[in-house]
Design a protein around this motif. Structure first.
Motif, PDB file in Angstrom:
ATOM      1  N   GLY A   1       2.374  -2.679  -7.619  1.00 51.25           N
ATOM      2  CA  GLY A   1       1.932  -3.515  -6.510  1.00 51.25           C
ATOM      3  C   GLY A   1       2.639  -4.857  -6.493  1.00 51.25           C
ATOM      4  O   GLY A   1       3.090  -5.332  -5.436  1.00 51.25           O
ATOM      5  N   VAL A   2       2.755  -5.489  -7.658  1.00 47.58           N
ATOM      6  CA  VAL A   2       3.469  -6.774  -7.753  1.00 47.58           C
ATOM      7  C   VAL A   2       4.951  -6.574  -7.438  1.00 47.58           C
ATOM      8  O   VAL A   2       5.561  -7.385  -6.728  1.00 47.58           O
ATOM      9  CB  VAL A   2       3.291  -7.388  -9.156  1.00 47.58           C
ATOM     10  N   LEU A   3       5.517  -5.491  -7.961  1.00 48.95           N
ATOM     11  CA  LEU A   3       6.913  -5.159  -7.652  1.00 48.95           C
ATOM     12  C   LEU A   3       7.121  -5.048  -6.136  1.00 48.95           C
ATOM     13  O   LEU A   3       8.074  -5.606  -5.583  1.00 48.95           O
ATOM     14  CB  LEU A   3       7.293  -3.853  -8.356  1.00 48.95           C
ATOM     15  N   GLY A   4       6.223  -4.300  -5.487  1.00 48.52           N
ATOM     16  CA  GLY A   4       6.338  -4.115  -4.042  1.00 48.52           C
ATOM     17  C   GLY A   4       6.242  -5.425  -3.291  1.00 48.52           C
ATOM     18  O   GLY A   4       7.015  -5.690  -2.363  1.00 48.52           O
ATOM     19  N   HIS A   5       5.291  -6.269  -3.683  1.00 52.34           N
ATOM     20  CA  HIS A   5       5.112  -7.569  -3.032  1.00 52.34           C
ATOM     21  C   HIS A   5       6.393  -8.400  -3.099  1.00 52.34           C
ATOM     22  O   HIS A   5       6.911  -8.860  -2.079  1.00 52.34           O
ATOM     23  CB  HIS A   5       3.955  -8.315  -3.699  1.00 52.34           C
ATOM     24  N   ILE A   6       6.915  -8.574  -4.312  1.00 52.18           N
ATOM     25  CA  ILE A   6       8.079  -9.445  -4.485  1.00 52.18           C
ATOM     26  C   ILE A   6       9.332  -8.826  -3.872  1.00 52.18           C
ATOM     27  O   ILE A   6      10.102  -9.509  -3.177  1.00 52.18           O
ATOM     28  CB  ILE A   6       8.285  -9.757  -5.978  1.00 52.18           C
ATOM     29  N   ALA A   7       9.544  -7.526  -4.091  1.00 49.43           N
ATOM     30  CA  ALA A   7      10.745  -6.873  -3.574  1.00 49.43           C
ATOM     31  C   ALA A   7      10.785  -6.906  -2.049  1.00 49.43           C
ATOM     32  O   ALA A   7      11.819  -7.243  -1.444  1.00 49.43           O
ATOM     33  CB  ALA A   7      10.813  -5.428  -4.075  1.00 49.43           C
ATOM     34  N   ILE A   8       9.667  -6.571  -1.407  1.00 49.27           N
ATOM     35  CA  ILE A   8       9.625  -6.565   0.059  1.00 49.27           C
ATOM     36  C   ILE A   8       9.843  -7.967   0.606  1.00 49.27           C
ATOM     37  O   ILE A   8      10.577  -8.170   1.582  1.00 49.27           O
ATOM     38  CB  ILE A   8       8.290  -5.992   0.566  1.00 49.27           C
ATOM     39  N   GLN A   9       9.239  -8.959  -0.048  1.00 44.60           N
ATOM     40  CA  GLN A   9       9.362 -10.333   0.443  1.00 44.60           C
ATOM     41  C   GLN A   9      10.795 -10.843   0.302  1.00 44.60           C
ATOM     42  O   GLN A   9      11.302 -11.531   1.199  1.00 44.60           O
ATOM     43  CB  GLN A   9       8.396 -11.240  -0.324  1.00 44.60           C
ATOM     44  N   VAL A  10      11.441 -10.518  -0.803  1.00 46.45           N
ATOM     45  CA  VAL A  10      12.846 -10.926  -0.992  1.00 46.45           C
ATOM     46  C   VAL A  10      13.741 -10.271   0.061  1.00 46.45           C
ATOM     47  O   VAL A  10      14.577 -10.925   0.695  1.00 46.45           O
ATOM     48  CB  VAL A  10      13.334 -10.560  -2.411  1.00 46.45           C
ATOM     49  N   ILE A  11      13.559  -8.964   0.257  1.00 41.02           N
ATOM     50  CA  ILE A  11      14.369  -8.235   1.229  1.00 41.02           C
ATOM     51  C   ILE A  11      14.169  -8.790   2.637  1.00 41.02           C
ATOM     52  O   ILE A  11      15.139  -9.019   3.379  1.00 41.02           O
ATOM     53  CB  ILE A  11      14.037  -6.727   1.184  1.00 41.02           C
ATOM     54  N   LEU A  12      12.913  -9.026   3.016  1.00 38.20           N
ATOM     55  CA  LEU A  12      12.630  -9.539   4.356  1.00 38.20           C
ATOM     56  C   LEU A  12      13.210 -10.935   4.545  1.00 38.20           C
ATOM     57  O   LEU A  12      13.781 -11.246   5.596  1.00 38.20           O
ATOM     58  CB  LEU A  12      11.120  -9.565   4.606  1.00 38.20           C
ATOM     59  N   ASN A  13      13.073 -11.804   3.534  1.00 38.55           N
ATOM     60  CA  ASN A  13      13.574 -13.165   3.668  1.00 38.55           C
ATOM     61  C   ASN A  13      15.087 -13.188   3.855  1.00 38.55           C
ATOM     62  O   ASN A  13      15.607 -13.853   4.771  1.00 38.55           O
ATOM     63  CB  ASN A  13      13.188 -13.994   2.436  1.00 38.55           C
ATOM     64  N   ILE A  14      15.803 -12.461   3.003  1.00 33.03           N
ATOM     65  CA  ILE A  14      17.267 -12.448   3.104  1.00 33.03           C
ATOM     66  C   ILE A  14      17.704 -11.765   4.393  1.00 33.03           C
ATOM     67  O   ILE A  14      18.679 -12.190   5.039  1.00 33.03           O
ATOM     68  CB  ILE A  14      17.874 -11.763   1.858  1.00 33.03           C
ATOM     69  N   ALA A  15      16.992 -10.724   4.812  1.00 37.27           N
ATOM     70  CA  ALA A  15      17.317 -10.040   6.064  1.00 37.27           C
ATOM     71  C   ALA A  15      17.123 -10.965   7.266  1.00 37.27           C
ATOM     72  O   ALA A  15      17.923 -10.959   8.208  1.00 37.27           O
ATOM     73  CB  ALA A  15      16.459  -8.785   6.217  1.00 37.27           C
TER      74      ALA A  15
ATOM     75  N   ALA B   1       0.829  -1.214   0.000  1.00 38.67           N
ATOM     76  CA  ALA B   1       0.000   0.000   0.000  1.00 38.67           C
ATOM     77  C   ALA B   1       0.859   1.258   0.000  1.00 38.67           C
ATOM     78  O   ALA B   1       0.586   2.210  -0.745  1.00 38.67           O
ATOM     79  CB  ALA B   1      -0.919  -0.007   1.222  1.00 38.67           C
ATOM     80  N   VAL B   2       1.892   1.270   0.817  1.00 35.51           N
ATOM     81  CA  VAL B   2       2.760   2.459   0.910  1.00 35.51           C
ATOM     82  C   VAL B   2       3.467   2.706  -0.414  1.00 35.51           C
ATOM     83  O   VAL B   2       3.560   3.856  -0.880  1.00 35.51           O
ATOM     84  CB  VAL B   2       3.786   2.280   2.056  1.00 35.51           C
ATOM     85  N   LEU B   3       3.962   1.638  -1.067  1.00 35.17           N
ATOM     86  CA  LEU B   3       4.670   1.816  -2.335  1.00 35.17           C
ATOM     87  C   LEU B   3       3.735   2.297  -3.437  1.00 35.17           C
ATOM     88  O   LEU B   3       4.093   3.192  -4.223  1.00 35.17           O
ATOM     89  CB  LEU B   3       5.339   0.500  -2.747  1.00 35.17           C
ATOM     90  N   MET B   4       2.537   1.728  -3.516  1.00 33.06           N
ATOM     91  CA  MET B   4       1.575   2.169  -4.530  1.00 33.06           C
ATOM     92  C   MET B   4       1.155   3.611  -4.279  1.00 33.06           C
ATOM     93  O   MET B   4       0.960   4.388  -5.221  1.00 33.06           O
ATOM     94  CB  MET B   4       0.356   1.241  -4.523  1.00 33.06           C
ATOM     95  N   LEU B   5       1.035   3.981  -3.023  1.00 32.71           N
ATOM     96  CA  LEU B   5       0.704   5.365  -2.673  1.00 32.71           C
ATOM     97  C   LEU B   5       1.869   6.296  -3.006  1.00 32.71           C
ATOM     98  O   LEU B   5       1.673   7.430  -3.464  1.00 32.71           O
ATOM     99  CB  LEU B   5       0.370   5.439  -1.184  1.00 32.71           C
ATOM    100  N   PHE B   6       3.081   5.800  -2.808  1.00 34.87           N
ATOM    101  CA  PHE B   6       4.286   6.595  -3.050  1.00 34.87           C
ATOM    102  C   PHE B   6       4.403   7.020  -4.517  1.00 34.87           C
ATOM    103  O   PHE B   6       4.754   8.171  -4.809  1.00 34.87           O
ATOM    104  CB  PHE B   6       5.521   5.795  -2.634  1.00 34.87           C
ATOM    105  N   VAL B   7       4.112   6.088  -5.428  1.00 33.81           N
ATOM    106  CA  VAL B   7       4.243   6.429  -6.856  1.00 33.81           C
ATOM    107  C   VAL B   7       3.056   7.247  -7.351  1.00 33.81           C
ATOM    108  O   VAL B   7       3.100   7.802  -8.449  1.00 33.81           O
ATOM    109  CB  VAL B   7       4.383   5.148  -7.720  1.00 33.81           C
ATOM    110  N   SER B   8       1.998   7.317  -6.548  1.00 33.54           N
ATOM    111  CA  SER B   8       0.803   8.056  -6.959  1.00 33.54           C
ATOM    112  C   SER B   8       0.730   9.451  -6.381  1.00 33.54           C
ATOM    113  O   SER B   8       0.007  10.304  -6.897  1.00 33.54           O
ATOM    114  CB  SER B   8      -0.463   7.295  -6.525  1.00 33.54           C
ATOM    115  N   CYS B   9       1.472   9.703  -5.300  1.00 30.07           N
ATOM    116  CA  CYS B   9       1.392  10.985  -4.594  1.00 30.07           C
ATOM    117  C   CYS B   9       2.772  11.638  -4.558  1.00 30.07           C
ATOM    118  O   CYS B   9       3.730  11.045  -4.057  1.00 30.07           O
ATOM    119  CB  CYS B   9       0.871  10.763  -3.176  1.00 30.07           C
ATOM    120  N   PRO B  10       2.903  12.849  -5.091  1.00 24.76           N
ATOM    121  CA  PRO B  10       4.217  13.501  -5.166  1.00 24.76           C
ATOM    122  C   PRO B  10       4.689  14.138  -3.856  1.00 24.76           C
ATOM    123  O   PRO B  10       5.796  14.656  -3.797  1.00 24.76           O
ATOM    124  CB  PRO B  10       3.999  14.577  -6.242  1.00 24.76           C
TER     125      PRO B  10
END
Length: 390
Positions: A331-345, A182-191
């Motif tokens: 949204g898909v980018l955010g899902h996969i990117a966040i999940q990869v980062i969290l898993n490796i972290a 939600a935050v990432l989708m909002l980020f690209v929509s709101c300047p």
């Protein structure tokens, strides 16, 4: 006549198909199947009467079904799914609530529903439903999203689902991902980036305060019994060796696997930590086995593949025919990117253990199925791009 010729020329412009994205996804799926077999064959042989390929077989068929679903979704115009945005949100809520009376418990948590003999994890449905709903909502709201009321309305939409995922399914990692999407989708929509900076600072300060309070409570009580499950995980994160026989065990074994792999690793299939030392190694901790068997070289190669995948998402989002398509991809980018980062972290003990899988690679039929459906949405958006626009 001129207009007719112009429209004919426009219709003759071929649509775009991102074969690079498709290749990366197929590679990750194939690599994931190899690693699932390598990681799980020992434990499967013990648990299922000599059937070393039990986990591999289930993952393989889930992958096949997922690829079929991906290709079907990719060939449906993505605007078709906009009419199901509200339904996706409602279904997500209902499925999570059904966990309470009908959920299947595994490893101390009720996160699954058995539907017609198939195990489904509502958290994966919720992630896809949230992407669809927020993309539709942001497009409907238009410029009002830049106002304070509109901004916080969008930010509040995923909160009920995130709370239910956290409290009902004990799945904090999925709750974080839903909010992150939600935050990432909002980020690209709101300047107005100032709001996001403030939001980030508040989140970091709040997390620091929680950790500080847990540490002080542990010092005053002399143990972790009164701090709950997550409090214990935070203490194990700060000092895993002090909790080596408890909540720090999995983390330590994962770190041993990473350290013993060296630069080039011990070789595919030669991991020692998967032989009963790392619990459920084919799930959340599979990255540690990749490091042990394929070394730093293999780990970096996997990370680079995910970076390339995210890069392709960005290319498609930047050239999407409209805002709805761009937001779906984001949204898909955010899902996969966040999940990869969290898993490796988590695997490297950068953050407390939250129990989260590595996309396309970790064992999990529901996860790979819904990830491939999301990839189908991205490919559908890509097909809407005219080569002339690139």
């Amino acid at each position: 006549m001129a207009e007719r010729n112009s429209s004919r020329r426009k219709s003759n412009i071929p649509n775009y198909m991102d074969y690079t994205l498709l290749f990366i996804v197929i590679f990750l799926l194939g690599f994931g199947l190899v690693m699932v077999y390598s990681t799980s064959s020992y434990s499967a042989n013990l648990q299922f009467d000599g059937d070393a390929a039990w986990y591999f077989r289930k993952q393989f068929w889930a992958t096949v079904v997922g690829i079929v679903a991906m290709m079907v979704v990719a060939n449906i115009p993505y605007h078709f799914w906009e009419q199901f945005a509200m339904l996706g949100y409602i279904v997500s809520v209902v499925l999570i609530l059904l966990i309470i009376p009908f959920g299947t418990e595994s490893h101390g948590a009720k996160r699954w529903l058995n539907i017609a003999g198939i195990s489904v994890q509502p958290a994966e449905v919720a992630k896809l439903g949230m992407i669809l709903f927020l993309a539709s909502m942001i497009c409907t709201m238009g410029k009002s999203i830049r106002q304070r009321k509109g901004f916080y309305t969008v930010l509040a939409v995923p909160v009920p689902i995130a709370i239910m995922l956290w409290r009902i399914t004990s799945n904090l990692s999925s709750a974080i991902i839903v909010m992150g999407i939600a935050v990432l989708m909002l980020f690209v929509s709101c300047p107005d980036y100032k709001r996001f900076i403030i939001l980030g600072i508040v989140t970091l300060v709040s997390a620091a305060i929680i950790v500080f309070i847990i540490v002080k409570l542990a010092e005053s009580s002399g143990g972790t019994e009164d701090l709950g499950f997550r409090g214990g995980r935070i203490l194990a994160w700060l000092d895993p060796e002090a909790y080596a026989i408890g909540k720090g065990f999995q983390t330590l074994q994962g770190l041993y696997a990473i350290g013993s792999g060296g630069i080039l690793g011990k070789g595919l299939g030669n991991s020692k930590q998967k032989l009963g030392f790392i619990p459920e190694a084919q799930n959340d901790m599979i990255f540690s086995i990749i490091c042990e068997e394929l070394g730093l070289f293999g780990a970096i190669a996997v990370i680079l593949m995910f970076i390339m995948l995210i890069w392709r998402f960005m290319i498609i989002a930047n050239n999407a025919p409209d805002l709805f398509g761009a937001l779906l991809v984001v949204g898909v980018l955010g899902h996969i990117a966040i999940q990869v980062i969290l898993n490796i972290a988590v695997v490297t003990n950068t953050i407390p253990n939250t129990g989260i899988s590595l996309p396309f690679i970790s064992y999990g039929g529901t996860s790979v199925l819904f990830l491939l459906i999301e990839i189908g949405l991205v490919l559908s958006v890509a097909r809407g791009i005219r080569l002339k626009d690139l």
